[in-house]
Scaffold this active site. Structure first.
Site, PDB file in Angstrom:
ATOM      1  N   GLY A  52      58.376  61.609 -13.086  1.00 31.26           N
ATOM      2  CA  GLY A  52      59.632  60.763 -12.391  1.00 31.26           C
ATOM      3  C   GLY A  52      60.219  59.951 -13.707  1.00 31.26           C
ATOM      4  O   GLY A  52      59.733  59.816 -14.841  1.00 31.26           O
ATOM      5  N   CYS A  53      61.216  59.158 -13.246  1.00 28.25           N
ATOM      6  CA  CYS A  53      62.023  58.483 -14.270  1.00 28.25           C
ATOM      7  C   CYS A  53      61.380  57.466 -14.701  1.00 28.25           C
ATOM      8  O   CYS A  53      61.335  57.512 -16.120  1.00 28.25           O
ATOM      9  CB  CYS A  53      63.459  58.119 -13.599  1.00 28.25           C
ATOM     10  SG  CYS A  53      63.505  57.275 -12.119  1.00 28.25           S
ATOM     11  N   TYR A  54      60.832  56.434 -13.972  1.00 30.01           N
ATOM     12  CA  TYR A  54      60.159  55.504 -14.531  1.00 30.01           C
ATOM     13  C   TYR A  54      58.794  55.803 -15.318  1.00 30.01           C
ATOM     14  O   TYR A  54      58.714  55.336 -16.602  1.00 30.01           O
ATOM     15  CB  TYR A  54      59.814  54.472 -13.494  1.00 30.01           C
ATOM     16  CG  TYR A  54      60.574  53.521 -12.899  1.00 30.01           C
ATOM     17  CD1 TYR A  54      61.309  52.481 -13.546  1.00 30.01           C
ATOM     18  CD2 TYR A  54      60.818  53.573 -11.622  1.00 30.01           C
ATOM     19  CE1 TYR A  54      62.534  51.763 -12.863  1.00 30.01           C
ATOM     20  CE2 TYR A  54      61.574  52.744 -10.968  1.00 30.01           C
ATOM     21  CZ  TYR A  54      62.609  51.899 -11.510  1.00 30.01           C
ATOM     22  OH  TYR A  54      63.479  50.977 -10.896  1.00 30.01           O
ATOM     23  N   THR A  61      58.469  58.438 -16.918  1.00 29.95           N
ATOM     24  CA  THR A  61      58.739  58.964 -18.532  1.00 29.95           C
ATOM     25  C   THR A  61      58.946  57.915 -19.466  1.00 29.95           C
ATOM     26  O   THR A  61      58.700  58.033 -20.396  1.00 29.95           O
ATOM     27  CB  THR A  61      60.033  60.039 -18.156  1.00 29.95           C
ATOM     28  OG1 THR A  61      59.771  61.037 -17.353  1.00 29.95           O
ATOM     29  CG2 THR A  61      60.661  60.616 -19.668  1.00 29.95           C
ATOM     30  N   SER A  62      59.771  56.958 -19.151  1.00 30.63           N
ATOM     31  CA  SER A  62      60.145  55.929 -20.022  1.00 30.63           C
ATOM     32  C   SER A  62      59.022  55.259 -20.270  1.00 30.63           C
ATOM     33  O   SER A  62      58.836  54.646 -21.496  1.00 30.63           O
ATOM     34  CB  SER A  62      61.374  55.052 -19.197  1.00 30.63           C
ATOM     35  OG  SER A  62      60.851  54.222 -18.228  1.00 30.63           O
TER      36      SER A  62
END
Lengths: 344, 344, 344, 344
Positions: B148-150, B152-153
């Site tokens: 997911g995006c969150y 990954t970061s």
């Protein structure tokens, strides 16, 4: 590899040139100049370029620039006049993104830009770099004047009609909406986020510098006839994009305009005539070199409305400059310019 | 050429996959499915793709998909479970951008996604597609769960510390700010421009679906130790980008964190450890597959602050998916992914 | 009618003061100063005021200002020090919106603001103008230091806990997101629309000037105990608003925090404790003087998360300044401040 | 106190009515209806109203509404037809913000709104609520049709010329740019932040529902002459505001247009004719009931350009509705409407 130099790389057209050129398959970036940022790594000012280039800004120098095959000028108006001549004499070709060589009539230029023209002797050989009109001259040109952003969007919309003599020397209207990046990267109150977002306004209704450039281009397309044009630019709360809404009246028209436009631009890699009834959005070209057009004609009133959208920093500046370079050096015209618009 | 299929191409991760893949040198786009848009040209829905593809949406069909080398799933949660198995059995490899195979524990998945897990038997072979951690397993995987995006970061920011055992099983905090595109392309009042621009708010403070995914990744990096994590997502008025601000306390640290991070990611093509003291902006990665990190340590208090930015649609979704594909098929890891961030 | 003067009316806090005061039922605007704009009509610079005032900017003059009942200083840091004393001596009361009198320790002030403190002798009588804490002292004060925007949002969130001794002198975290207007109306590249919209970034992670002010306020609420605070400000792409996300750990808490906050602010006209589970959006206070708070507590981890939103130009500056004036002059505390937030 | 009811309070014109009316000194809000939200507190849907009202939505009921002095309809088109008659019969006056009673010719209405007109018998007494034209009839009207947003901005710009017979029955052009809130609060893909921010596009070039309304108003101002009008609306990436750029040709004009406009609107509390050469920005009216106009005339070509800006939700809807109420009930025309535009 084509050796490329950039003069004045700290503004938006400069960083946009870099964005395109660092991935151009046939280009070797040799030098980028900025007096104020001499010695600074380019990617320190523009972190989006980290990992893509090691270049540093340097003080402009005619010898170094002259060793390039081509030098782009991304400078404020008036700067290219003097240096361009030196660079040309040193053997490089020049693609100027400023307004310095766009107006053939130096007196007219001086009137609008309120300074003396510094290179009148170069004007006769300067080619107006609108590939859709001047592709042949561009191939052999030493000096290209890249069209302005508003002029690109307006000319591509009106030219097919003028070339066919469909518009009388009458009043044309160009109601143009520009993103804020058109105002450049200089610090100014008017383009602060808090001043220019969540708002819209017209400006320079009394007369904008792009007016004579547009009139010149339209007049050429009309075979030299004078053109009456009302041009009203508007500041729009977005980063990139120009939306030009063009108005003309052609009562009793019996031409298929949609077919006319499609035929005119059939072989153009960067002009997209959309299906009849379309409403192109500027975001459909964000980051790409495409101009999208849509043609609307109201039969009952004879009113013609043409919608023309570009990314002001790409087809309206740096992308078009690279398109010119590609033509000048016999490369694929879309080399380095195949990026799809970023959407959303 | 690698034959590629896409299931569910009408959302933001779908059109972003298309944006990347139409210019990928080693890819042949074979099929894109959408039940609701069967027969519609893709570029009619996404005009930025005009001139780049002639594909039409079609109804998903396991046979056609199975003839591809790889199939991307850009579907809502729960959809990939059933179809993925069919596609795998038909011989294609699968890269799933949804959450369907991210959580190894199916019960945990069911708790957060509030539906039965439809493919428990596939979970053991699903590889969590974070290349910076699982590059070797990705090479041979049949089934990839794209992070997911969150997650990954957040993971890229904490992992170097956890791998070195520098963080005790203590409370970590991830204060994350996401652009609105993270909420998808579905019509909803909350993400209307008039509701979500010119405003900011936290959401799901009581618990967000990405929390178990992040905890799982951090725990693995910590060698299996349980992780206490507070994760607060915020909706930010922009189209693209995630800014994660990560907090941890390491009193009396005698490690050079900057060097540690630089070493950890030295060979990573898409992780950029910025110079000490930096503040990466999300726009520096807009449209690119890069994660930029900056490390701040307050000696007097032992407080560590890590700043991590990505484009949620690229490194946080479709770009990372293509990065996985490149690894799976032995291509250059950055093939099709060399685009410079659009700035401004 | 209370005779009011404004020193330095060309910035955002200045025009916001004007927006509020021209409709204040008990105020007569007497003078507004600006050295650079002497003679210009205020509504020529700020056309939103057309029809609401005929005032012109004038050069600051202690005599004229001293004839007012109260003078607001909306000046850059360091300017109020000298002039405030003159104005006080001439008989007016002073409400200073700058940081000049916020820090009780002049040495600390000099360290952060990197200039000599010009009015140390006034510091003992300067009242920190946070009405929710200092209402009684405000009533009789001659000199008010209006709190900063970040400090207002952070203090109102933490104070109820500190007053009750619920937080140990431990590490508190304030992750704060500010709109761009917090950076003022000065021309600068970083706050151009093209630089600050569609992006987010942290800044001043190493130390921001509002840190000592917040620490001072929290420490006072804690009865003088030192406070360890990590404060990370972020630039958010919107015009107005601050969203502070506050973190603290209170393991094994047996207090009803929701009730505690509701009781603490029950009589406060401008603090709104939202129902448990809420996520206040900054737009819910856009243009209004309200601070909205929401309290979240994770029982399993003992993590407390407080969400605090204000309009940085109203409760974070000019609205709070007028609230102070209302208290000082015995007016209804919400006189002139009853505007509903603009939504959408 | 005037007892006020609102039918359909969940959209943007509804919440804007509430924002204005909760602070109106002469109004008592009695009832607000919504079938779908029956029982919900209004401030739960619109938290900006917390502390300003305790009202709950209720199911519309002719008896309760009829007990009000005046009922505002903030409903979608077609809804007011039936209920308005009941409410009128029950004794209340009606101010309808929808398009239901704007077009005098019911057949024309049905053509554009593609549904049967449900209250033809009420049309003769419906007064078009543009105070600058119909103030006298408004005073005694039972039923007001509040003008649309585009029509308000266009009519106020053209009317002074048409009343004086300065425009021939010729082609007028209105190039109008509207904020996204004009599209309402309904969930739709096209007005998501990710679809409509950072972009601009024209729409409905073939014909927009406001066209017949504008033509009707202009024709009345011209003494009944038919008007040829080209109207092109554009979607602009902002929350509030309409910028209408109006074009007409008047060769050889010998009238002082600036003086003409200033005289026409000298006594109007909500029309501001700006100094010659001005370029009003929509933000100068954000949240206020003002229409700002600027007149530009190009002598050499006879081209007239009028710039007209309003807040589409205030002067273009709810503010104008309240202005009508004030006139109907003999209140100060600007009661409750003195708010200064929010800038920045």
């Amino acid at each position: 590899m084509i050796k490329v130099g950039i003069v004045g790389g700290t503004g938006y057209t400069g960083v946009e040139l870099l964005r395109i050129l660092v991935n151009h398959p046939d280009v070797s970036l040799e030098v980028i100049t900025s007096r104020s940022e001499d010695g600074l790594r380019v990617d320190e000012m523009f972190p989006n370029l980290r990992g893509h280039t090691d270049l540093k800004f340097s003080v402009p120098d005619a010898k170094t620039l002259g060793d390039c095959d081509v030098v782009f000028f991304a400078t404020p108006h008036g700067v290219a006049h003097a240096l361009a001549e030196e660079v040309l004499n040193a053997g490089a070709r020049v693609i100027d993104l400023s307004a310095d060589f766009r107006i053939a009539d130096a007196d007219e230029w001086e009137k609008w830009y309120k300074q003396p023209h510094g290179a009148r002797e170069l004007l006769p050989e300067a080619v107006y770099g609108l590939p859709e009109v001047n592709r042949e001259q561009i191939k052999t040109a030493r000096l290209i004047a890249v069209p302005g952003c508003y002029p690109t969007s307006v000319q591509l919309g009106f030219i097919p009609l003028l070339e066919k003599g469909l518009l009388e020397p009458q009043m044309l209207i160009a109601d143009c909406k520009s993103a804020v990046s058109g105002a450049g990267r200089g610090a100014s109150v008017g383009t602060l986020l808090c001043e220019s977002s969540e708002s819209m306004n017209a400006y320079a209704v009394a007369g904008h510098r792009h007016l004579p450039e547009i009139r010149q281009g339209l007049s050429r397309a009309a075979g030299g006839k004078a053109i009456e044009l009302t041009f009203v630019p508007h500041l729009t709360p977005m980063i990139r994009g120009i939306h030009s809404t063009l108005y003309a009246r052609i009562p009793n028209l019996d031409v298929d305009l949609q077919a006319l436009f499609e035929a005119r631009y059939a072989d153009e890699p960067f002009v997209d005539v959309m299906p009849a009834g379309s409403h192109p959005a500027t975001r459909s070209v964000k980051g790409s070199n495409t101009c999208r057009l849509a043609i609307h004609y109201h039969k009952d009133t004879g009113q013609l409305i043409i919608l023309s959208v570009i990314d002001n920093l790409v087809k309206g500046a740096s992308g078009q400059a690279v398109q010119n370079m590609n033509i000048m050096f016999g490369l694929d015209e879309d080399a380095g310019l195949r990026q799809v618009a970023l959407m959303p």
